[in-house]
Design an enzyme around this catalytic site. Structure first.
Site, PDB file in Angstrom:
ATOM      1  CB  SER A  98      38.239  35.064  40.008  1.00  0.00           C
ATOM      2  OG  SER A  98      37.883  35.686  39.156  1.00  0.00           O
ATOM      3  CG  ASP A 117      35.103  38.154  45.198  1.00  0.00           C
ATOM      4  OD1 ASP A 117      33.946  38.567  45.463  1.00  0.00           O
ATOM      5  OD2 ASP A 117      35.686  39.077  44.818  1.00  0.00           O
ATOM      6  CG  HIS A 142      38.671  39.602  42.368  1.00  0.00           C
ATOM      7  ND1 HIS A 142      37.554  39.084  42.798  1.00  0.00           N
ATOM      8  CD2 HIS A 142      39.385  38.798  41.513  1.00  0.00           C
ATOM      9  CE1 HIS A 142      37.433  37.943  41.922  1.00  0.00           C
ATOM     10  NE2 HIS A 142      38.277  37.980  41.175  1.00  0.00           N
TER      11      HIS A 142
END
Length: 438
Positions: A107, A133, A218
């Protein structure tokens, strides 16, 4: 090859946030991109609660103390092994090649890893950065200097798993940010993460089920990367393609000239000037690997209008068999049109040797009509004009093997509702020559 502690060292950084009241400090955010300024402080502020733990062959979390180089030796640090850092930092006093460093960021951490890589001075870059991601908000569409980019390391790979937009924003970044960008299941959303799976998540996570469902796609990037370590013998393969629609038609299962690569830790590292977008399908849980097949079928429609129907295929391989895989081909079957589609299997069936193809007619009257005409053959014309299916061409993505299958019964090539035909391997030498059954 299995990954063991002998293969690499892991430096885990555990950050424990200091309460702002402890030293009268404010945690108000600084302007983005501002460099840290040197400040005078007392001895207490030099003491950090950040811990550096080294995991290797002989230890399971030995703490390395800042400014105490002897702890490197005490913890058994081996500079000849590759180093995976989560998330980052090492002492320049230690003779260690930057090319051995692999930063893995999830992230926002993916962009942090990029900033760390780009901030290192000198001519030599760190070896590899993997973005799991990478965060989308405030980074989508930004310049390479303001996000993770291929310039931040010798090799950058990225896995995109949650790029579906909500109100113009997506949790994960959609644009390519590495040398190889992987888009499992198209990258927008992941199987097993829909709200319809909430009940299953409740059974597994209890009161945290809603949170787990929301972040499921995610976090899938993390689990896919871990899966590549846990199942080193069955790596997921992705293929170069323009978009998921083309991939779903089976048009992109080529490994020529580097058009495919392995997702995860064992990716083939080939730095290129232009980012490559690779697609693949995965299962909803570990092990995530599936086996990709392209099927190409040409029908001859003996009716004047397109036929709306569905089919099923049963596949027999040298290792396993798969029963009744549903197939829907667009808005209807037109004459002399070739249909290409992707089939994925959760198990390795080995070499494909036989196909059973069945017309699953949804119209009750078609079954009745077919039965009546069988009992009362009142016409010399074809009793049930329908579809003629001569050959089925198959390409296996993982093995790159191409195969052709012909009807076992050469005297009757017509396919009727509810009828199942068997296709076996054959060789097509030319358009005019007969096929040879193997």
């Amino acid at each position: 090859m299995d990954i063991s502690p002998q293969c690499f060292s892991i430096l885990l950084v555990l950050c424990i946030f200091i309460q702002p009241s402890a030293h009268g400090q404010s945690l108000k955010p600084e302007p983005f991109g501002r460099k840290a300024q040197a400040v005078e402080t007392n001895k207490t502020l030099h003491e950090t609660k950040t811990r550096f733990l080294l995991f290797g062959e002989t230890n399971q979390g030995c703490q390395i103390r800042i400014h105490h180089l002897d702890t490197l030796q005490e913890c058994g640090f081996n500079s000849s092994l590759p180093l995976v850092m989560i998330i980052h930092g090492w002492s320049e006093s230690v003779q260690f090649s930057r090319s051995h460093v692999h930063l893995i960021g999830y992230s926002l951490g993916a962009h942090v890893s990029g900033f760390a890589g780009s901030s290192i001075g000198g001519t030599r870059k760190i070896g590899r950065i993997t973005g799991l991601d990478a965060a989308g908000p405030l980074f989508e569409g930004s310049s390479p200097s303001n996000r993770l980019s291929p310039d931040d390391a010798n090799f950058v790979d990225a896995i995109h798993t949650f790029t579906r937009e909500h109100m113009g924003l997506s949790v994960g970044i959609k644009q390519p940010i590495g040398h190889y960008d992987f888009y499992p299941n198209g990258g927008s959303f992941q199987p097993g993460c829909h709200f319809l799976e909430l009940y299953r998540h409740i059974a597994k996570h209890g009161l945290n089920a809603i949170t787990q469902t929301i972040k499921c796609s995610h976090e899938r990037s993390v689990h896919l990367f871990i899966d590549s370590l846990l199942h080193a013998g069955t790596q997921s393969v992705a293929y170069l393609c323009s978009d998921m629609d083309s991939f779903s038609q089976g048009l992109c299962l080529s490994c020529k000239k580097g058009r495919c690569n392995t997702l995860g830790y064992h990716v083939r590292q080939e730095p290129r000037s232009k980012s490559k977008r690779l697609f693949l399908v995965t299962r909803a849980q570990s092990p995530f690997k599936v086996y990709h097949y392209q099927f190409k079928i040409q029908f001859i429609n003996q009716t004047e209008t397109p036929i709306q129907t569905t089919f099923t295929m049963s596949l027999l391989g040298t290792k396993e068999k798969m029963q009744k895989i549903p197939i829907t081909l667009g808005k209807g079957i037109a004459s002399n049109k070739t249909y290409s589609f992707l089939i994925t299997l959760d198990v390795d069936i080995g070499e494909l040797i036989m196909i059973k193809f069945k017309w699953e007619s949804s119209a009750v009257w078609a079954n009745v009509w077919n039965t009546v005409q069988t009992i009362i053959p009142w016409s010399t014309a074809p009793r049930h004009p329908g579809l003629v299916l001569k050959t089925i061409r198959v390409k296996a993505g993982e093995t790159q093997q191409r195969m052709t299958f012909c009807s076992e019964n050469t005297d009757d090539l017509q396919l009727r509702p509810t009828q199942e035909k068997i296709f076996v391997k054959c060789e097509i030498k030319s358009k005019t020559s007969k096929r040879k059954i193997r």
